[in-house]
Design a protein around this motif. Structure first.
Motif, mmCIF file in Angstrom:
data_model
loop_
_atom_site.group_PDB
_atom_site.id
_atom_site.type_symbol
_atom_site.label_atom_id
_atom_site.label_comp_id
_atom_site.label_asym_id
_atom_site.label_seq_id
_atom_site.Cartn_x
_atom_site.Cartn_y
_atom_site.Cartn_z
ATOM 1 N N TYR A 57 50.148 37.372 18.696
ATOM 2 C CA TYR A 57 48.367 37.130 19.068
ATOM 3 C C TYR A 57 48.036 35.963 19.990
ATOM 4 O O TYR A 57 48.072 35.111 19.602
ATOM 5 C CB TYR A 57 47.754 36.736 17.416
ATOM 6 N N VAL A 58 47.431 36.457 21.001
ATOM 7 C CA VAL A 58 46.862 35.641 22.396
ATOM 8 C C VAL A 58 45.328 35.470 22.310
ATOM 9 O O VAL A 58 44.749 36.622 22.171
ATOM 10 C CB VAL A 58 47.127 36.342 23.487
ATOM 11 N N VAL A 59 45.499 34.872 22.231
ATOM 12 C CA VAL A 59 43.695 34.018 21.973
ATOM 13 C C VAL A 59 43.283 33.246 23.782
ATOM 14 O O VAL A 59 43.791 31.800 23.971
ATOM 15 C CB VAL A 59 43.726 32.614 20.949
ATOM 16 N N TRP A 60 41.790 33.974 24.381
ATOM 17 C CA TRP A 60 41.605 33.289 25.316
ATOM 18 C C TRP A 60 40.408 32.268 24.878
ATOM 19 O O TRP A 60 39.697 32.852 24.445
ATOM 20 C CB TRP A 60 40.545 34.053 25.969
ATOM 21 N N LEU A 61 40.800 31.307 24.888
ATOM 22 C CA LEU A 61 39.201 30.235 24.691
ATOM 23 C C LEU A 61 38.764 29.654 26.089
ATOM 24 O O LEU A 61 38.963 29.169 27.152
ATOM 25 C CB LEU A 61 40.575 28.490 24.547
ATOM 26 N N VAL A 62 36.940 30.432 25.540
ATOM 27 C CA VAL A 62 36.193 30.283 26.885
ATOM 28 C C VAL A 62 35.746 29.212 27.029
ATOM 29 O O VAL A 62 35.180 29.121 25.609
ATOM 30 C CB VAL A 62 35.629 31.682 26.515
ATOM 31 N N VAL A 63 35.279 28.599 28.278
ATOM 32 C CA VAL A 63 34.754 27.627 28.270
ATOM 33 C C VAL A 63 33.397 27.783 29.223
ATOM 34 O O VAL A 63 33.886 28.238 30.420
ATOM 35 C CB VAL A 63 35.104 26.306 28.077
ATOM 36 N N SER A 64 32.706 27.233 29.621
ATOM 37 C CA SER A 64 31.164 27.442 30.732
ATOM 38 C C SER A 64 32.092 26.467 31.694
ATOM 39 O O SER A 64 32.838 25.665 31.953
ATOM 40 C CB SER A 64 30.376 26.940 30.701
ATOM 41 N N PRO A 65 31.887 26.991 33.448
ATOM 42 C CA PRO A 65 32.386 26.127 34.158
ATOM 43 C C PRO A 65 31.733 24.293 34.198
ATOM 44 O O PRO A 65 32.355 23.678 34.703
ATOM 45 C CB PRO A 65 31.833 26.752 35.576
ATOM 46 N N ALA A 66 30.548 24.811 34.063
ATOM 47 C CA ALA A 66 29.857 23.025 33.502
ATOM 48 C C ALA A 66 30.927 22.647 32.545
ATOM 49 O O ALA A 66 31.027 21.205 32.781
ATOM 50 C CB ALA A 66 28.235 22.895 33.017
ATOM 51 N N PRO A 100 35.607 19.683 43.640
ATOM 52 C CA PRO A 100 36.159 20.408 42.233
ATOM 53 C C PRO A 100 35.847 21.633 41.475
ATOM 54 O O PRO A 100 35.920 23.068 40.574
ATOM 55 C CB PRO A 100 36.561 19.935 41.291
ATOM 56 N N GLU A 101 34.278 21.335 41.751
ATOM 57 C CA GLU A 101 33.782 22.866 41.338
ATOM 58 C C GLU A 101 33.302 23.401 41.976
ATOM 59 O O GLU A 101 33.477 24.108 41.069
ATOM 60 C CB GLU A 101 32.016 21.683 41.021
ATOM 61 N N GLU A 102 33.648 23.715 43.003
ATOM 62 C CA GLU A 102 33.474 25.152 43.913
ATOM 63 C C GLU A 102 35.385 24.907 43.343
ATOM 64 O O GLU A 102 35.283 26.755 43.366
ATOM 65 C CB GLU A 102 33.972 25.077 45.172
ATOM 66 N N THR A 103 35.832 24.978 43.416
ATOM 67 C CA THR A 103 37.590 24.986 42.532
ATOM 68 C C THR A 103 37.486 25.976 41.674
ATOM 69 O O THR A 103 37.737 27.158 41.555
ATOM 70 C CB THR A 103 38.762 24.054 43.062
ATOM 71 N N ILE A 104 36.788 25.131 40.622
ATOM 72 C CA ILE A 104 36.542 26.038 39.428
ATOM 73 C C ILE A 104 35.837 27.427 39.909
ATOM 74 O O ILE A 104 36.591 27.899 38.942
ATOM 75 C CB ILE A 104 36.640 24.487 38.574
ATOM 76 N N GLY A 105 35.253 27.496 39.845
ATOM 77 C CA GLY A 105 33.868 28.666 40.293
ATOM 78 C C GLY A 105 35.293 29.800 41.285
ATOM 79 O O GLY A 105 35.409 31.114 40.342
ATOM 80 N N THR A 106 35.857 29.164 41.976
ATOM 81 C CA THR A 106 36.189 30.357 42.725
ATOM 82 C C THR A 106 37.973 30.422 41.871
ATOM 83 O O THR A 106 38.364 31.872 41.293
ATOM 84 C CB THR A 106 37.324 29.456 43.944
ATOM 85 N N LEU A 107 38.540 29.847 40.857
ATOM 86 C CA LEU A 107 39.609 30.025 40.311
ATOM 87 C C LEU A 107 39.172 30.716 38.976
ATOM 88 O O LEU A 107 39.805 32.032 38.288
ATOM 89 C CB LEU A 107 40.594 28.865 39.787
#
Ligand code: S3P
Length: 176
Positions: free
Chosen positions: A99-108, A128-135
């Protein structure tokens, strides 16, 4: 289907801490693919990236996952590295494990949690903020396609998140 709970999600989404909590609650041992990689390579992830490069890290990550799956584990919590879904073969392997669970979290929230440690080579740069957005943009669809369940974690406590996952996993497996 194998009775394991697999946690996927971006760096800083809480896979390790929720993994520990789930492990305690269900009494299932915790397996952490990053820890297996470090053990196999004999050096920290930061060093693997520095000395061998990201493709070598991804090769190792895929090898570890496929070796893990070939053991047909049962009743384990499996926490994974944030980029494990980028290789297509890994996505199928993860689903075959349980059972695969995706933990969703905001960029901030990701930025807040990851800025405290220099242990994440992909975010060790000037923006890193820009990298997080791109990835995130590259990976979101991959997490979605891999996971059976999405959990929005912002604003929830560890206990609340864990309780929700245990309930859904019980339902998914009929009983754990
Ligand atoms: C990575 C996430 C890291 C680790 C490596 C690469 C990624 O794991 O596997 O630094 O590509 O997102 P965490 O998600 O546990 O930080």
């Amino acid at each position: 289907m194998l009775k394991n709970v697999i946690l996927v999600g971006f760096m800083g989404s809480g896979k390790s801490s929720i993994g520990r909590e789930l492990s305690q609650k269900l009494g299932y041992p915790l397996i952490d693919t990053d820890a297996l990689i470090v053990e196999r390579a004999g050096k920290p992830i930061r060093k693997i990236f520095e000395e061998d490069g990201e493709p070598a890290f991804r090769d190792l990550e895929s090898e570890i996952l496929s070796a893990l799956a070939s053991n047909r584990p049962e009743r384990r919590i499996i926490a994974t590295g944030g980029g494990i879904v980028t290789r297509p073969e890994n996505r199928g392997t993860l689903r075959s494990l349980g059972y695969v669970v995706w933990l969703v979290v905001s960029p901030a929230e990701i930025l807040r949690r990851t800025s405290r440690s220099g242990e994440r080579p992909l975010l060790n740069n000037d923006d890193p903020e820009e990298t997080i957005g791109t990835l995130l943009a590259e990976r979101q669809a991959l997490y979605r396609e891999t996971a059976h369940l999405n959990v929005e974690t912002d604003g929830l406590t560890l206990t609340e998140i864990t309780a929700g996952i245990v309930e859904s996993a019980r339902y998914h497996f009929a009983n754990l």
